[in-house]
Design an enzyme around this catalytic site. Structure first.
Site, PDB file in Angstrom:
ATOM      1  N   SER A 286     -60.539 143.838 109.625  1.00  0.00           N
ATOM      2  CA  SER A 286     -60.452 144.815 110.804  1.00  0.00           C
ATOM      3  C   SER A 286     -61.957 144.502 111.504  1.00  0.00           C
ATOM      4  CB  SER A 286     -60.352 146.181 110.222  1.00  0.00           C
ATOM      5  OG  SER A 286     -58.907 146.280 109.560  1.00  0.00           O
ATOM      6  N   THR A 287     -61.857 145.094 112.912  1.00  0.00           N
ATOM      7  CA  THR A 287     -62.739 144.920 113.717  1.00  0.00           C
ATOM      8  C   THR A 287     -62.901 146.293 114.451  1.00  0.00           C
ATOM      9  OG1 THR A 287     -62.633 142.621 114.356  1.00  0.00           O
ATOM     10  CG2 THR A 287     -63.769 144.031 116.014  1.00  0.00           C
TER      11      THR A 287
END
Length: 347
Positions: A31-32
């Site tokens: 995830s970013t």
């Protein structure tokens, strides 16, 4: 920079937690942060009706945002090497009624053969070159936003925005700070040591992997391993190198432009790694957490060399990413990207 309003509206329309959290409440590893995604999407400048290639599916959150940006008349093709991620994202998109996103499991460097031409290409993973397939699958005047390495050493990366000229091929527009995990063609079992580009590696008595990526190591691998053993045994010392208000990020940008062949990137154990100078006798690097100091080990010559680079940077006016221009050079598998410092006669 594109219309920020469009990206803001997309963020409001997509439930981030729905994509980034697993049923047990844990965050999807790949995830970013929403703010980082938003910055890249603003630079990507996506509009309704466009066709977008996304390399790196991750949690599916960025794909959902792209789905909102292109609208019902547009389409998104998202590619990831990890089958579990593409399957999960497909299920999540379908449950949300996002029918304009297609998922492919495969090597992102190959793009999505037969699915172009794409008006936009965005990557959340770092290739060593701008891949040829992405350009070949791009429409005329397409925009590509991707991290890419700016030196022979792995993790010497920044984010490139390029435009595809129908006659000349890709032309660099700008570089800005940022990087993502190295592009790879198989699913990784670990993330701490880069999957490519490591020239020497030593495991400490505590089980930590220390590594180095630098052009000189190819000429003297045994000396590099010796340096890593010293690093494992003695650890590092922190030394003040920058003055108050000076930015290690700006300095690193300058080093990418002025000293790409001399930069060493050193893994210091676990997730810690840094960019700077190393030779068989010593190492001095800045890590992501460093503001005004560097970590060094071994002989003092490495720290002295890094200090000389810092002084040269000051004499040049402390340039940073806004002062860099990307230079693209054609190679067999794509385009090598290097940084040029504005007004630098040596570039």
């Amino acid at each position: 920079m594109g219309d920020k309003t469009n990206v803001t509206a997309a963020l409001a329309a997509v439930d981030e937690d729905y994509y980034t959290l697993r049923p047990d409440g844990n965050l999807v590893t790949q995830s970013t942060a929403a703010s980082a995604i938003a910055e890249l999407l603003e630079r990507l400048d996506v509009w309704a009706g466009m066709r977008v290639l996304e390399v790196g599916t991750g949690s599916g959150f960025s794909g959902a945002l792209l789905s909102e940006l292109v609208g019902p008349a547009g389409s998104v093709v998202s590619v990831d090497v990890v089958a579990e991620l593409t399957t999960r994202a497909r299920d999540l998109h379908e449950s949300q009624g996002r029918t304009n996103v297609a998922l492919i499991t495969g090597d992102g460097a190959l793009g999505a053969p037969g699915k172009g031409d794409f008006d936009r290409v965005v990557a959340w993973t770092t290739p060593s070159l701008l891949p040829r397939a992405w350009v070949e699958q791009a429409a005329p005047d397409a925009v590509i936003v991707t991290p890419v390495e700016l030196a022979p050493s792995v993790r010497s990366a920044a984010i490139l925005r390029a435009r595809v000229d129908p006659e000349l091929g890709p032309e660099g527009v700008e570089l800005f700070a940022g990087r993502y995990v190295e592009m790879h063609d198989v699913e990784l079992e670990q993330w701490l040591v880069p999957p490519r580009g490591v020239d020497a590696l030593v495991r400490s008595d505590e089980g930590l992997d220390l590594w180095i990526s630098a052009p000189w190591v190819g000429r003297d691998g045994e000396a590099a391993r010796g340096l890593l053993k010293v690093l494992a045994d003695e650890g590092t010392t922190r030394a003040g190198v920058l003055e108050a208000g000076e930015s290690a990020v700006d300095l690193t940008a300058y080093l990418y432009a002025r000293h790409p062949e001399e930069i060493s990137v050193v893994g210091l154990g676990g997730p810690l790694w840094g960019v700077g100078y190393a030779d068989p006798e010593g190492v001095a690097v800045f890590t992501a957490a460093d503001t005004g100091s560097a970590l060094h080990s071994g002989a003092s010559g490495a720290l002295e060399r890094l200090s000389v680079w810092v002084e040269d940077w000051r004499q040049t006016g402390r340039p940073g990413y806004p002062d860099l221009s990307p230079v693209l050079t054609r190679e067999d598998e794509g385009w090598r990207v290097r940084a040029e410092l504005a007004g630098d006669e040596r570039a």
